[in-house]
Design an enzyme around this catalytic site. Structure first.
Site, PDB file in Angstrom:
ATOM      1  N   LYS A  87       0.857  -1.190   0.000  1.00 24.05           N
ATOM      2  CA  LYS A  87       0.000   0.000   0.000  1.00 24.05           C
ATOM      3  C   LYS A  87       0.892   1.238   0.000  1.00 24.05           C
ATOM      4  CE  LYS A  87      -4.357   1.237   2.270  1.00 24.05           C
ATOM      5  NZ  LYS A  87      -5.131   1.051   3.500  1.00 24.05           N
TER       6      LYS A  87
HETATM    7  O1  G3P Z   1      -8.893   2.171   4.180  1.00 23.39           O
HETATM    8  C1  G3P Z   1      -8.717   3.488   4.626  1.00 23.39           C
HETATM    9  C2  G3P Z   1      -9.501   3.657   5.859  1.00 23.39           C
HETATM   10  O2  G3P Z   1      -8.937   2.908   6.886  1.00 23.39           O
HETATM   11  C3  G3P Z   1      -9.700   5.044   6.292  1.00 23.39           C
HETATM   12  O3  G3P Z   1     -10.869   5.031   6.986  1.00 23.39           O
HETATM   13  O4  G3P Z   1     -12.508   5.825   8.598  1.00 23.39           O
HETATM   14  O5  G3P Z   1     -10.073   6.411   8.871  1.00 23.39           O
HETATM   15  O6  G3P Z   1     -11.434   7.444   7.065  1.00 23.39           O
HETATM   16  P1  G3P Z   1     -11.241   6.251   7.938  1.00 23.39           P
END
Ligand code: G3P
Length: 220
Positions: A87
């Protein structure tokens, strides 16, 4: 559409796997930190534990922001297990790294994507997966699902192979809307996956079926 779980929590990964619908896992440095996993040895050991649990792709994110550092980390990470996906953030050095890794046949997931222009660049570089962050776009009063739709349209017109992995999913509705908008993969926290199960009429209907059955049995 493939289902990935977006977590570094082994119990949650096992719970999603037990449902029989899990195709892969995504992690990021924040999710690893949330589980208290620190230091390269422990972090790499944790990736190995995740890869032992699931057969599908497991995204492991690099910490370096320079091209050489990203490649060095990528080569260490792919040695952990055959299902590791590297990633890499959507920055200039990241695009260079994605291109090099793609030439080597190493799968990549371009993360922190917030525009169709970034999506085009990642696809040109040869990214395997592209992670637009729906929830974080919604947080800024823009439309995360509209971005998925736009990228899907561009990729279809241009014939790009990069898979659209809808990320930063916050609820079950995001999953449905991502599917409608053309996402190839959704990566979701466990509560969003489990949220797909819920409908009050299902609960009411099941309670009625069971009580009718019991009434009939008690009369028989
Ligand atoms: O895959 C990316 C994700 O983990 C981000 O999620 O909820 O931190 O915006 P969030």
């Amino acid at each position: 559409m493939q289902f990935f779980i977006d977590t570094a929590n082994l119990k949650q990964i096992e719970e999603a796997k037990d449902l029989g619908i899990l195709d892969g896992v995504t992690t990021n440095p924040s999710l690893m930190a949330k589980e208290g996993i620190t230091g390269q040895d422990r972090i790499y050991g944790h990736y190995k534990a995740i890869c032992d649990l699931v057969d599908g792709p497991v995204s492991a994110e690099v910490i370096s922001t320079d091209y050489e550092g990203m490649l060095r980390e990528a080569h260490q990470l792919v040695d952990i297990a055959p299902n590791i996906v590297i990633k890499i953030p959507m920055i200039k050095e990241g695009i260079k790294a994605i291109h090099s890794l793609s030439q080597e046949g190493i799968p990549t997931n371009c993360t922190l994507v917030f525009s169709a222009g970034q999506a085009i660049l990642a696809a040109k570089a040869g990214a395997t997966f592209l992670s637009p962050f729906i929830g974080r776009i919604d947080d800024t009063n823009w439309d995360g699902i509209a971005l998925i739709r736009e990228i899907a349209e561009v990729y279809a017109i241009q014939g790009f192979d990069t898979l659209i992995l809808a990320a930063s999913i916050r609820n079950a509705r995001h999953i449905v809307e991502s599917a409608k908008a053309g996402a190839d993969v959704v990566t979701c926290p466990l509560p969003s996956i489990l949220g797909l199960l819920n409908h009050p009429l299902t609960d009411i209907g099941l309670a009625k079926f069971l009580s009718d059955h019991q009434k009939a049995e008690s009369k028989a």
